[in-house]
Design a protein around this motif. Sequence first.
Motif, PDB file in Angstrom:
ATOM      1  N   SER A  84      39.227  34.588  34.456  1.00  0.00           N
ATOM      2  CA  SER A  84      40.626  35.005  34.214  1.00  0.00           C
ATOM      3  C   SER A  84      40.882  36.351  34.685  1.00  0.00           C
ATOM      4  O   SER A  84      41.697  37.053  34.260  1.00  0.00           O
ATOM      5  N   LEU A  85      40.191  36.951  35.686  1.00  0.00           N
ATOM      6  CA  LEU A  85      40.244  38.266  35.816  1.00  0.00           C
ATOM      7  C   LEU A  85      40.585  38.594  37.435  1.00  0.00           C
ATOM      8  O   LEU A  85      40.401  37.727  38.239  1.00  0.00           O
ATOM      9  N   ALA A  86      41.240  39.882  37.466  1.00  0.00           N
ATOM     10  CA  ALA A  86      41.791  40.200  38.712  1.00  0.00           C
ATOM     11  C   ALA A  86      41.120  41.558  38.759  1.00  0.00           C
ATOM     12  O   ALA A  86      40.625  42.221  37.927  1.00  0.00           O
ATOM     13  N   ARG A  87      41.390  42.370  40.108  1.00  0.00           N
ATOM     14  CA  ARG A  87      40.713  43.666  40.220  1.00  0.00           C
ATOM     15  C   ARG A  87      41.836  44.468  40.892  1.00  0.00           C
ATOM     16  O   ARG A  87      42.726  44.114  41.672  1.00  0.00           O
ATOM     17  N   PHE A  88      41.660  45.576  40.868  1.00  0.00           N
ATOM     18  CA  PHE A  88      42.375  46.633  41.375  1.00  0.00           C
ATOM     19  C   PHE A  88      41.386  47.535  42.042  1.00  0.00           C
ATOM     20  O   PHE A  88      40.217  47.930  41.453  1.00  0.00           O
ATOM     21  N   GLY A  89      41.684  48.232  43.256  1.00  0.00           N
ATOM     22  CA  GLY A  89      40.840  49.337  43.752  1.00  0.00           C
ATOM     23  C   GLY A  89      41.748  50.106  44.624  1.00  0.00           C
ATOM     24  O   GLY A  89      42.965  50.069  44.823  1.00  0.00           O
ATOM     25  N   THR A 106      52.635  47.343  38.778  1.00  0.00           N
ATOM     26  CA  THR A 106      52.728  46.433  39.880  1.00  0.00           C
ATOM     27  C   THR A 106      51.788  45.769  40.135  1.00  0.00           C
ATOM     28  O   THR A 106      52.059  44.451  40.431  1.00  0.00           O
ATOM     29  N   ALA A 107      50.625  46.105  40.087  1.00  0.00           N
ATOM     30  CA  ALA A 107      49.154  45.366  40.344  1.00  0.00           C
ATOM     31  C   ALA A 107      49.167  44.449  39.228  1.00  0.00           C
ATOM     32  O   ALA A 107      48.784  43.328  39.705  1.00  0.00           O
ATOM     33  N   LYS A 108      49.290  44.772  38.121  1.00  0.00           N
ATOM     34  CA  LYS A 108      49.308  43.836  36.744  1.00  0.00           C
ATOM     35  C   LYS A 108      50.276  42.642  37.242  1.00  0.00           C
ATOM     36  O   LYS A 108      49.803  41.548  36.650  1.00  0.00           O
ATOM     37  N   LYS A 109      51.427  43.161  37.594  1.00  0.00           N
ATOM     38  CA  LYS A 109      52.407  41.912  37.577  1.00  0.00           C
ATOM     39  C   LYS A 109      52.012  40.754  38.718  1.00  0.00           C
ATOM     40  O   LYS A 109      52.219  39.618  38.436  1.00  0.00           O
ATOM     41  N   ILE A 119      42.771  42.775  34.225  1.00  0.00           N
ATOM     42  CA  ILE A 119      42.766  43.368  35.353  1.00  0.00           C
ATOM     43  C   ILE A 119      41.406  44.583  35.301  1.00  0.00           C
ATOM     44  O   ILE A 119      41.562  45.345  34.169  1.00  0.00           O
ATOM     45  N   HIS A 120      40.626  44.469  36.225  1.00  0.00           N
ATOM     46  CA  HIS A 120      39.761  45.704  35.896  1.00  0.00           C
ATOM     47  C   HIS A 120      39.239  46.320  37.241  1.00  0.00           C
ATOM     48  O   HIS A 120      39.686  45.804  38.566  1.00  0.00           O
ATOM     49  N   GLY A 121      38.901  47.660  37.193  1.00  0.00           N
ATOM     50  CA  GLY A 121      38.709  48.464  38.527  1.00  0.00           C
ATOM     51  C   GLY A 121      38.279  49.742  38.159  1.00  0.00           C
ATOM     52  O   GLY A 121      38.355  50.331  36.929  1.00  0.00           O
ATOM     53  N   PRO A 122      38.316  50.739  39.039  1.00  0.00           N
ATOM     54  CA  PRO A 122      38.388  50.288  40.654  1.00  0.00           C
ATOM     55  C   PRO A 122      36.958  49.326  41.072  1.00  0.00           C
ATOM     56  O   PRO A 122      36.088  49.825  40.695  1.00  0.00           O
TER      57      PRO A 122
END
Length: 372
Positions: A84-89, A106-109, A119-122
Motif C-alpha cells: 500500500s505504498l506510493a513514492r515521491f521523487g 499534492t503528491a499525498k492526495k 508514501i516514501h522517497g525520494p
Amino acid sequence: MSLEIKEVNTKKELKQFIKFPFELYKGNPYYVTPLIDFEMSTLRKDKNPAFEHAEAQYWVVQKNGKIAGRIAAIILDTELKEKSLARFGWIDFIDDKDVSQLLLNTAKKWAESKGAKAIHGPMGFTDLDFEGALISGFDQIATQATIYNHSYYIDHFRAWNMEIAATWVELRGKAPAKNPEKIGRVVKLIQDRYKVKVKDFKNTKEILKYAPGVFDVLNEAYSNLYGYIPLTQKQIDYYVEQYFGFIRKDFVCIVVNEADEVVGFALTLPSLSKAFQKAKGSLYPLGFIHVLKAFYYNDTADLFLIGVKPEYQKFGVHALIFDYLQKIYEKHGIKYMASGPMLEDNKNVLNTWSEFDIDIGKIKRSCFIKHF
C-alpha cells in the motif's frame, strides 16, 4: 506571496520540470547536472518501460509566477498491491516550507486517490533511478547517478512529519594501491575450487552478450534490499541500451562460472561528474567533448553497481572483483574512487570494504516515509 500548483502535462512543461534544479543549484560546486535527454526518457510514459507496471504524475509550484519547486508522485503496481505504498521523487524546492508542504501534500492526495496508505522517497521507478535525500556529505561532489540536495530539505521533510525508512552510505577515498593479502589468497583458491573467472573481453561489443545476465544477477542479489522491485525483461533491455552504450571495456568486471553464466559483476566508470557539470545538461553541441575527455583522462572512478548471485556470495566471488578492479585502476592511473549508495545495514558488503583504507559513511542519504 502567491503560490500555484501546476500539473506537468506537455513536453515543454516536462523540460521545465527537469531544468528547475539547474537554476536552484547554479554555482554550487557539488551539484552534478543530469543529462536532459536521459531524464526525459525516464519520465516519459512513451519511453520508459516501467510505465507498463507503473503510473506517475508531476507538478511544479510557482511562486509569484516563477517555478519554486517540483515533485513526482509514482505508483508501482507491485508495491501498491503488496505494501500500500506510493513514492515521491524528483523533488526540489526553495527554502520555503509553504512550497515544500504544498508539493508533498499534492503528491499525498494523488497517492491516496490510488489507494496508497503511505508514501516514501525520494525514490524513482527502479533502484537505478535517483534515490535517497542527502543527509550528510554536503561538501562532497555528487556522482552522475546520485542526488545532491540542500541540507534544508531534511528540515522540510521532518516538518511534514516524515520518518527515516532506510539509509544508504557511500564510499569515498583513495583507490587501493594494492589489495590486502587476504584477497590474493582467496582469488587463487576460488578460481580453482569453484571454477569461476573474470571474463576477458576484446571489445565493448562482446560485453553486450553478457549484459542481460548482469541484470539477472542484479535482480537476484538485490531482491531483499529496501525498495527494490525486480526489473522486467523490457526494463532490462532498456537499461542495457541506456548503460552499456556508455561504458569503458576495462572498467566492467564480469565473473562467470564453468557454463559461462554471469555469477557476479561490477559496473564502474571514470567519473563523469565534472564533465556533466560542464555539459550543463546536454551532450550537444559541446558536452560530448567534456565526457570524452573524462572517459580517457581521469584520476577518479565511480563504482556504480556491484552484485554477486546469492549462492556464490559465500564462495568469495567479491574477492575476484576487488582484485580485478584494483589492477585496472592502477593500470589506468585511477587514484580516487566513489561508490554508489549501499544500505548501512548491509553488513556483508560493508565488512568487505572494511579491508580497504577508504572512508565509509562520510556521505549518507535516506529515504523518508509518511503514513496516512
